[in-house]
Design a protein around this motif. Structure first.
Motif, PDB file in Angstrom:
ATOM      1  N   ILE A  58       0.840  -1.204   0.000  1.00 43.23           N
ATOM      2  CA  ILE A  58       0.000   0.000   0.000  1.00 43.23           C
ATOM      3  C   ILE A  58       0.867   1.243   0.000  1.00 43.23           C
ATOM      4  CG2 ILE A  58      -1.698   1.313   1.337  1.00 43.23           C
ATOM      5  CD1 ILE A  58      -2.820  -1.432   2.229  1.00 43.23           C
ATOM      6  N   SER A  59       1.923   1.234   0.784  1.00 39.63           N
ATOM      7  CA  SER A  59       2.850   2.361   0.812  1.00 39.63           C
ATOM      8  C   SER A  59       3.461   2.609  -0.561  1.00 39.63           C
ATOM      9  CB  SER A  59       3.951   2.098   1.846  1.00 39.63           C
ATOM     10  OG  SER A  59       4.867   3.147   1.882  1.00 39.63           O
ATOM     11  N   ALA A  60       3.860   1.530  -1.239  1.00 43.85           N
ATOM     12  CA  ALA A  60       4.430   1.664  -2.577  1.00 43.85           C
ATOM     13  C   ALA A  60       3.416   2.252  -3.543  1.00 43.85           C
ATOM     14  CB  ALA A  60       4.922   0.315  -3.083  1.00 43.85           C
ATOM     15  N   ALA A  61       2.166   1.778  -3.484  1.00 45.30           N
ATOM     16  CA  ALA A  61       1.130   2.283  -4.385  1.00 45.30           C
ATOM     17  C   ALA A  61       0.874   3.771  -4.164  1.00 45.30           C
ATOM     18  CB  ALA A  61      -0.159   1.486  -4.197  1.00 45.30           C
ATOM     19  N   VAL A  62       0.813   4.193  -2.908  1.00 43.66           N
ATOM     20  CA  VAL A  62       0.581   5.610  -2.595  1.00 43.66           C
ATOM     21  C   VAL A  62       1.763   6.459  -3.062  1.00 43.66           C
ATOM     22  CG1 VAL A  62       0.291   7.260  -0.703  1.00 43.66           C
ATOM     23  CG2 VAL A  62      -0.985   5.112  -0.694  1.00 43.66           C
ATOM     24  N   ASN A  63       2.984   5.990  -2.849  1.00 40.94           N
ATOM     25  CA  ASN A  63       4.164   6.744  -3.274  1.00 40.94           C
ATOM     26  C   ASN A  63       4.253   6.851  -4.799  1.00 40.94           C
ATOM     27  OD1 ASN A  63       5.294   7.497  -0.781  1.00 40.94           O
ATOM     28  ND2 ASN A  63       6.130   5.454  -0.504  1.00 40.94           N
ATOM     29  N   ILE A  64       3.906   5.777  -5.523  1.00 39.03           N
ATOM     30  CA  ILE A  64       3.933   5.817  -6.991  1.00 39.03           C
ATOM     31  C   ILE A  64       2.848   6.752  -7.506  1.00 39.03           C
ATOM     32  CG2 ILE A  64       3.543   4.424  -9.063  1.00 39.03           C
ATOM     33  CD1 ILE A  64       4.980   2.123  -7.539  1.00 39.03           C
ATOM     34  N   LEU A  65       1.660   6.714  -6.902  1.00 42.76           N
ATOM     35  CA  LEU A  65       0.589   7.637  -7.288  1.00 42.76           C
ATOM     36  C   LEU A  65       1.017   9.085  -7.065  1.00 42.76           C
ATOM     37  CD1 LEU A  65      -2.342   8.166  -8.160  1.00 42.76           C
ATOM     38  CD2 LEU A  65      -2.990   7.894  -5.754  1.00 42.76           C
ATOM     39  N   ALA A  66       1.643   9.363  -5.933  1.00 45.68           N
ATOM     40  CA  ALA A  66       2.108  10.727  -5.640  1.00 45.68           C
ATOM     41  C   ALA A  66       3.158  11.174  -6.654  1.00 45.68           C
ATOM     42  CB  ALA A  66       2.667  10.800  -4.225  1.00 45.68           C
ATOM     43  N   ALA A  67       4.051  10.271  -7.045  1.00 46.62           N
ATOM     44  CA  ALA A  67       5.064  10.619  -8.053  1.00 46.62           C
ATOM     45  C   ALA A  67       4.406  10.934  -9.386  1.00 46.62           C
ATOM     46  CB  ALA A  67       6.067   9.471  -8.211  1.00 46.62           C
ATOM     47  N   GLY A  68       3.402  10.159  -9.762  1.00 42.32           N
ATOM     48  CA  GLY A  68       2.677  10.437 -11.002  1.00 42.32           C
ATOM     49  C   GLY A  68       1.967  11.768 -10.953  1.00 42.32           C
ATOM     50  N   ARG A  69       1.372  12.091  -9.826  1.00 41.61           N
ATOM     51  CA  ARG A  69       0.679  13.375  -9.690  1.00 41.61           C
ATOM     52  C   ARG A  69       1.653  14.544  -9.729  1.00 41.61           C
ATOM     53  NH1 ARG A  69      -3.957  11.706  -5.314  1.00 41.61           N
ATOM     54  NH2 ARG A  69      -5.376  10.818  -6.861  1.00 41.61           N
ATOM     55  N   ARG A  70       2.865  14.348  -9.192  1.00 41.63           N
ATOM     56  CA  ARG A  70       3.872  15.417  -9.288  1.00 41.63           C
ATOM     57  C   ARG A  70       4.228  15.674 -10.747  1.00 41.63           C
ATOM     58  NH1 ARG A  70       5.847  12.852  -4.664  1.00 41.63           N
ATOM     59  NH2 ARG A  70       7.382  11.669  -5.853  1.00 41.63           N
ATOM     60  N   HIS A  71       4.317  14.609 -11.547  1.00 41.72           N
ATOM     61  CA  HIS A  71       4.591  14.776 -12.972  1.00 41.72           C
ATOM     62  C   HIS A  71       3.453  15.528 -13.647  1.00 41.72           C
ATOM     63  CE1 HIS A  71       8.261  12.430 -13.779  1.00 41.72           C
ATOM     64  NE2 HIS A  71       7.898  11.727 -12.711  1.00 41.72           N
ATOM     65  N   LEU A  72       2.213  15.234 -13.270  1.00 42.92           N
ATOM     66  CA  LEU A  72       1.065  15.927 -13.850  1.00 42.92           C
ATOM     67  C   LEU A  72       1.065  17.406 -13.494  1.00 42.92           C
ATOM     68  CD1 LEU A  72      -1.877  13.425 -13.340  1.00 42.92           C
ATOM     69  CD2 LEU A  72      -0.815  14.102 -15.482  1.00 42.92           C
ATOM     70  N   ALA A  73       1.505  17.729 -12.282  1.00 41.02           N
ATOM     71  CA  ALA A  73       1.535  19.121 -11.844  1.00 41.02           C
ATOM     72  C   ALA A  73       2.491  19.947 -12.696  1.00 41.02           C
ATOM     73  CB  ALA A  73       1.926  19.208 -10.374  1.00 41.02           C
ATOM     74  N   VAL A  74       3.536  19.308 -13.202  1.00 42.22           N
ATOM     75  CA  VAL A  74       4.496  20.001 -14.064  1.00 42.22           C
ATOM     76  C   VAL A  74       3.859  20.302 -15.409  1.00 42.22           C
ATOM     77  CG1 VAL A  74       6.710  19.740 -15.255  1.00 42.22           C
ATOM     78  CG2 VAL A  74       6.464  18.978 -12.900  1.00 42.22           C
ATOM     79  N   GLY A  75       2.991  19.420 -15.846  1.00 42.34           N
ATOM     80  CA  GLY A  75       2.282  19.624 -17.106  1.00 42.34           C
ATOM     81  C   GLY A  75       2.552  18.509 -18.094  1.00 42.34           C
ATOM     82  N   ILE A  76       1.557  18.260 -18.919  1.00 45.08           N
ATOM     83  CA  ILE A  76       1.655  17.233 -19.941  1.00 45.08           C
ATOM     84  C   ILE A  76       1.771  17.930 -21.292  1.00 45.08           C
ATOM     85  CG2 ILE A  76       0.451  15.326 -21.075  1.00 45.08           C
ATOM     86  CD1 ILE A  76      -0.948  14.807 -18.424  1.00 45.08           C
ATOM     87  N   PRO A  77       2.749  17.556 -22.107  1.00 49.97           N
ATOM     88  CA  PRO A  77       2.867  18.181 -23.422  1.00 49.97           C
ATOM     89  C   PRO A  77       1.637  17.889 -24.269  1.00 49.97           C
ATOM     90  CG  PRO A  77       4.730  16.716 -22.969  1.00 49.97           C
ATOM     91  CD  PRO A  77       3.768  16.561 -21.855  1.00 49.97           C
ATOM     92  N   VAL A  78       1.302  18.822 -25.122  1.00 49.06           N
ATOM     93  CA  VAL A  78       0.174  18.651 -26.029  1.00 49.06           C
ATOM     94  C   VAL A  78       0.615  17.757 -27.177  1.00 49.06           C
ATOM     95  CG1 VAL A  78      -1.431  19.826 -27.559  1.00 49.06           C
ATOM     96  CG2 VAL A  78      -0.740  20.896 -25.405  1.00 49.06           C
ATOM     97  N   LEU A  79      -0.148  16.703 -27.420  1.00 55.42           N
ATOM     98  CA  LEU A  79       0.154  15.784 -28.494  1.00 55.42           C
ATOM     99  C   LEU A  79      -0.721  16.102 -29.698  1.00 55.42           C
ATOM    100  CD1 LEU A  79       0.275  12.419 -26.515  1.00 55.42           C
ATOM    101  CD2 LEU A  79       2.177  13.830 -27.215  1.00 55.42           C
ATOM    102  N   PRO A  80      -0.202  15.909 -30.913  1.00 56.25           N
ATOM    103  CA  PRO A  80      -1.062  16.117 -32.082  1.00 56.25           C
ATOM    104  C   PRO A  80      -2.123  15.023 -32.133  1.00 56.25           C
ATOM    105  CG  PRO A  80       1.065  15.197 -32.721  1.00 56.25           C
ATOM    106  CD  PRO A  80       1.149  15.507 -31.259  1.00 56.25           C
TER     107      PRO A  80
END
Length: 88
Positions: A58-80
């Motif tokens: 559970i700890s691993a799942a929460v930490n991986i989710l948090a890492a993914g959300r940090r990436h989202l906060a930076v922004g996702i490039p616009v794809l064609p």
């Protein structure tokens, strides 16, 4: 396989670094969990810093989710759009 499916659907896919996800406390972000090969058998542990009690998976799942959300906060490039012609 996920990369291929995301490319086909025209959605963004990025892998998240999962290193230390089972060792990092989800409350205080300190790496106090069981380490090494001998630590793999320890399924539950308490943080030495804040005393929070964790289940390894559970700890691993929460930490991986948090890492993914940090990436989202930076922004996702616009794809064609799929099939769109490149401009240039």
């Amino acid at each position: 396989m996920l990369q291929y499916k995301c490319d086909d659907a025209g959605v963004w896919f990025e892998e998240v670094d999962e290193r230390y996800s089972t060792q990092t406390c989800i409350c205080c972000n300190r790496r106090t969990g069981p380490k090494g090969l001998e630590g793999l058998g320890i399924r539950e542990w308490a943080c030495f810093e804040c005393g929070a009690y964790h289940h390894r998976d559970i700890s691993a799942a929460v930490n991986i989710l948090a890492a993914g959300r940090r990436h989202l906060a930076v922004g996702i490039p616009v794809l064609p759009a799929p099939g769109a012609a490149a401009v240039g």
